[in-house]
Design a protein around this motif. Structure first.
Motif, mmCIF file in Angstrom:
data_model
loop_
_atom_site.group_PDB
_atom_site.id
_atom_site.type_symbol
_atom_site.label_atom_id
_atom_site.label_comp_id
_atom_site.label_asym_id
_atom_site.label_seq_id
_atom_site.Cartn_x
_atom_site.Cartn_y
_atom_site.Cartn_z
ATOM 1 N N ALA A 154 32.244 23.812 10.260
ATOM 2 C CA ALA A 154 33.338 23.714 11.235
ATOM 3 C C ALA A 154 34.636 24.316 10.691
ATOM 4 C CB ALA A 154 33.569 22.257 11.628
ATOM 5 N N TRP A 155 34.826 24.296 9.365
ATOM 6 C CA TRP A 155 36.034 24.915 8.811
ATOM 7 C C TRP A 155 36.076 26.410 9.129
ATOM 8 C CZ3 TRP A 155 40.306 22.627 7.994
ATOM 9 C CH2 TRP A 155 40.350 21.318 7.502
ATOM 10 N N GLN A 167 34.146 25.209 0.608
ATOM 11 C CA GLN A 167 32.918 25.358 -0.182
ATOM 12 C C GLN A 167 32.355 24.004 -0.582
ATOM 13 O OE1 GLN A 167 33.999 28.131 -3.323
ATOM 14 N NE2 GLN A 167 33.532 29.881 -2.019
ATOM 15 N N GLN A 168 33.249 23.054 -0.875
ATOM 16 C CA GLN A 168 32.773 21.714 -1.239
ATOM 17 C C GLN A 168 31.984 21.106 -0.070
ATOM 18 O OE1 GLN A 168 32.197 19.667 -3.518
ATOM 19 N NE2 GLN A 168 31.844 17.848 -2.249
ATOM 20 N N ALA A 169 32.514 21.246 1.156
ATOM 21 C CA ALA A 169 31.834 20.663 2.309
ATOM 22 C C ALA A 169 30.564 21.435 2.645
ATOM 23 C CB ALA A 169 32.771 20.644 3.518
ATOM 24 N N LYS A 170 30.655 22.766 2.614
ATOM 25 C CA LYS A 170 29.514 23.563 3.075
ATOM 26 C C LYS A 170 28.355 23.529 2.078
ATOM 27 C CE LYS A 170 28.122 27.677 5.417
ATOM 28 N NZ LYS A 170 28.443 28.949 6.013
ATOM 29 N N THR A 171 28.636 23.432 0.794
ATOM 30 C CA THR A 171 27.571 23.489 -0.200
ATOM 31 C C THR A 171 27.603 22.291 -1.147
ATOM 32 O OG1 THR A 171 27.857 25.881 -0.129
ATOM 33 C CG2 THR A 171 26.429 25.012 -1.840
ATOM 34 N N GLY A 172 28.797 21.969 -1.658
ATOM 35 C CA GLY A 172 28.890 20.909 -2.665
ATOM 36 C C GLY A 172 28.400 19.560 -2.175
ATOM 37 N N PRO B 21 40.588 11.266 6.282
ATOM 38 C CA PRO B 21 41.273 12.429 5.703
ATOM 39 C C PRO B 21 40.303 13.521 5.253
ATOM 40 C CG PRO B 21 42.209 10.389 4.847
ATOM 41 C CD PRO B 21 41.026 9.994 5.677
ATOM 42 N N GLY B 22 40.706 14.755 5.512
ATOM 43 C CA GLY B 22 39.903 15.888 5.075
ATOM 44 C C GLY B 22 38.996 16.464 6.138
ATOM 45 N N HIS B 23 38.996 15.856 7.338
ATOM 46 C CA HIS B 23 38.077 16.353 8.380
ATOM 47 C C HIS B 23 38.620 17.624 9.021
ATOM 48 C CE1 HIS B 23 40.976 14.014 10.830
ATOM 49 N NE2 HIS B 23 40.759 14.969 11.712
ATOM 50 N N PRO B 24 37.725 18.519 9.440
ATOM 51 C CA PRO B 24 38.166 19.690 10.229
ATOM 52 C C PRO B 24 38.558 19.219 11.635
ATOM 53 C CG PRO B 24 35.778 19.701 9.900
ATOM 54 C CD PRO B 24 36.292 18.526 9.161
ATOM 55 N N PRO B 25 39.795 19.457 12.049
ATOM 56 C CA PRO B 25 40.305 18.820 13.278
ATOM 57 C C PRO B 25 39.565 19.201 14.562
ATOM 58 C CG PRO B 25 41.967 20.274 12.255
ATOM 59 C CD PRO B 25 40.832 20.196 11.306
ATOM 60 N N LYS B 26 39.162 20.471 14.696
ATOM 61 C CA LYS B 26 38.518 20.852 15.968
ATOM 62 C C LYS B 26 37.155 20.160 16.143
ATOM 63 C CE LYS B 26 40.707 25.363 16.434
ATOM 64 N NZ LYS B 26 40.491 26.801 16.240
ATOM 65 N N HIS B 98 31.016 22.965 24.955
ATOM 66 C CA HIS B 98 31.033 24.396 24.577
ATOM 67 C C HIS B 98 32.094 25.170 25.351
ATOM 68 C CE1 HIS B 98 29.055 26.590 27.941
ATOM 69 N NE2 HIS B 98 28.512 25.415 28.190
ATOM 70 N N ARG B 99 32.427 24.713 26.576
ATOM 71 C CA ARG B 99 33.494 25.377 27.321
ATOM 72 C C ARG B 99 34.864 25.058 26.723
ATOM 73 N NH1 ARG B 99 33.874 29.679 29.952
ATOM 74 N NH2 ARG B 99 35.503 28.867 31.307
ATOM 75 N N ALA B 100 35.027 23.824 26.283
ATOM 76 C CA ALA B 100 36.335 23.399 25.774
ATOM 77 C C ALA B 100 36.558 23.847 24.330
ATOM 78 C CB ALA B 100 36.459 21.872 25.878
ATOM 79 N N PHE B 101 35.486 23.917 23.536
ATOM 80 C CA PHE B 101 35.656 24.144 22.094
ATOM 81 C C PHE B 101 34.883 25.354 21.569
ATOM 82 C CE2 PHE B 101 36.642 19.704 22.779
ATOM 83 C CZ PHE B 101 37.737 19.495 21.965
ATOM 84 N N GLY B 102 34.082 25.987 22.410
ATOM 85 C CA GLY B 102 33.281 27.121 21.952
ATOM 86 C C GLY B 102 31.898 26.664 21.535
ATOM 87 N N GLU B 103 31.008 27.637 21.479
ATOM 88 C CA GLU B 103 29.588 27.348 21.267
ATOM 89 C C GLU B 103 29.329 26.801 19.859
ATOM 90 O OE1 GLU B 103 27.468 30.813 22.530
ATOM 91 O OE2 GLU B 103 25.526 29.932 21.968
ATOM 92 N N ARG B 104 30.008 27.384 18.858
ATOM 93 C CA ARG B 104 29.742 26.942 17.484
ATOM 94 C C ARG B 104 30.091 25.471 17.299
ATOM 95 N NH1 ARG B 104 32.446 30.979 13.353
ATOM 96 N NH2 ARG B 104 34.256 30.701 14.697
ATOM 97 N N LEU B 105 31.267 25.078 17.799
ATOM 98 C CA LEU B 105 31.662 23.681 17.639
ATOM 99 C C LEU B 105 30.800 22.747 18.480
ATOM 100 C CD1 LEU B 105 35.467 24.274 17.297
ATOM 101 C CD2 LEU B 105 34.042 23.083 15.620
ATOM 102 N N ALA B 106 30.228 23.268 19.566
ATOM 103 C CA ALA B 106 29.328 22.437 20.366
ATOM 104 C C ALA B 106 28.026 22.179 19.603
ATOM 105 C CB ALA B 106 29.043 23.102 21.711
ATOM 106 N N VAL B 107 27.495 23.223 18.961
ATOM 107 C CA VAL B 107 26.288 23.015 18.139
ATOM 108 C C VAL B 107 26.591 21.985 17.044
ATOM 109 C CG1 VAL B 107 24.685 24.085 16.500
ATOM 110 C CG2 VAL B 107 25.335 25.310 18.573
ATOM 111 N N LEU B 108 27.718 22.180 16.355
ATOM 112 C CA LEU B 108 28.061 21.297 15.236
ATOM 113 C C LEU B 108 28.379 19.873 15.697
ATOM 114 C CD1 LEU B 108 30.293 23.749 13.162
ATOM 115 C CD2 LEU B 108 27.941 23.025 12.655
#
Lengths: 295, 295
Positions: A154-155, A167-172, B21-26, B98-108
């Motif tokens: 997601a980053w 990288q820490q999130a995706k692999t570490g 803390p540390g989360h990807p906001p989208k 997927h409409r609001a956030f895009g396809e990649r973020l919908a999969v994730l």
């Protein structure tokens, strides 16, 4: 039984339910395609090695945990290869799951592999039920939000990111889950094993970035040059190729130093050195030095 | 506390880690969008009702199980709405994920919700650890291979399928998991509650097929006419609208009869009648009869 055989057997057992009567055949085939034949299986190898170093007492549980970790890794590859992400045509030298089975079955195969990973954890903890909650937490944190694989992917959708956190999130995170869960499967504390997994994950990510630049698709088994093509953060892009190579060597040493004191420490360090040589062979180091001399 | 409030609170708690803390906001926002505001929350309502009927003794566990079931339902909707599946622009009257956030973020987001569901199961079974393995199995079977939701969606990719098997996997399996896991969360046997979940799932699926034909997007909160547009198997297509309506009425009666003998039976039957009226209101039944008279 050699670790390789244990891992393949555990993976086959973990997917056995998906082949039971009544299954939709294409999805079952897509799951098999995503998992077999595998890559280096480095994460489950780590789980087994750490469990042994911690005095493994329940092989069935260790095998289940190792399989769960690898299934989650495979699931992340299947979704990462989707057209909306990397649109990778190949993986491990064969068509990627979405190329072989279509996008819908690739989405579903990833989903089904995630579910299968948690199912196998529940199934293999019979003798040591008290270890199940901490294993569920460790494995979830390795792949979920806020700091696991999905967060790492997601980053890539954020305008700003820290290369280290990404990288820490995706692999570490999954490497850390592999080492910690190995200890927990043996009834030991997972925390002392976190640093080893995280260092190894960083090492692996830097190696992957170098390989993406230096190796062609035939050696990689997947398309090369993707970080630049997809404008994706990469150590090689941030540090230059020579800088990334120096970082790789530094990380290998840091990883070797993070092996906790334990009876299996020397075997673990041997695995790490072997894996480092496999990822970035001598000839690649020489090539980078030669390129730097030319520049 | 009313069941509605319990469910919303449990869902908020289940997603709390994703906001640490540390989360990807989208991705965190996409997960919230997928879960709040919800639909009828019928599956977790069922879990709560069955747990109560079985003498609920651990509200925290029941809430965790109900949240896990609903998170998995939401995950399946997010992936089902993807461009490669239904390409739905709207869901619950708002843009689909997927409409609001895009396809990649919908999969994730779908992936992260699946992981969060298993994480919450592990976190809320502290007082009754012995119930965790069977809950993991029930929930996994509701969503995974060979007979859960992913299998149901995968049948849409097969050239031949049985409408009954398809509907059982796509809808019945998670309804059965909702009722069985409700019983198991209360320390009771889940098996006697399977038939109720399966019948209710069938009822719901037939109602959904009728609504897809009869209602417009504004009432549905999602596009209508999708079964024909996507050449998807449907009771309304297989039986005709009048036949599907008769089947719906038959299934409501069968569902009412599958409530096991227990102190909470009458409350459960009341929930079922209420849900049946909500899904296929009297005016819809009258409209179908009027259309049949015209034909």
């Amino acid at each position: 039984m050699p670790n390789e055989d244990r891992i393949e057997r555990a993976l086959r057992a973990s997917l056995a339910p998906s082949l039971q009567p009544g299954h939709p055949p294409k999805l079952a085939a897509a799951m098999q395609h995503a998992v077999f034949p595998g890559g280096a299986r480095i994460r489950p190898q780590l789980t087994l090695a750490v469990a042994r170093a911690c005095g493994e007492d329940d092989a069935q549980l260790t095998d289940g945990v190792a399989a769960a970790i690898e299934l989650l890794h495979c699931a992340s590859l299947v979704h990462d290869d989707l057209p909306c992400f990397d649109a990778a045509e190949t993986r491990r030298g064969r068509p990627s799951v979405h190329r072989a089975f279509g996008e819908r079955l690739a989405v579903l195969a990833g989903d089904a592999l995630i579910v299968a990973a948690f199912e196998v954890l529940g199934r293999t903890t019979r003798r040591h039920l008290s270890r199940l909650p901490v294993l569920l937490r460790t494995v979830s944190q390795g792949v979920g939000m806020p700091l696991g694989i999905v967060a790492g992917q997601a980053w890539e959708c954020e305008p700003q990111l820290s290369l280290a956190d990404y990288q820490q999130a995706k692999t570490g995170a999954l490497f850390a889950a592999a080492t910690m869960a190995g200890a927990q499967a043996a009834g030991a504390d997972g925390e002392p094993w976190r640093a080893l997994g995280e260092r190894l994950g960083q090492t692996y990510q830097v190696a992957d970035d170098i390989r993406d630049v230096m190796l062609d698709a035939q050696v990689l088994g997947k398309p090369g040059g993707q970080d630049v093509a997809r404008d994706r953060p990469s150590s090689a892009r941030a540090l230059g190729l020579e800088g990334a190579m120096a970082e790789f060597q530094r990380l290998v040493q840091a990883t070797l130093l993070s092996v906790p004191v334990c009876p299996g420490a020397s075997q673990l360090r041997q695995i790490i050195r072997h894996e480092a040589d496999r990822l970035v062979p001598q000839r690649l180091t020489a090539q980078v030095a030669a390129l730097a001399a030319l520049a």
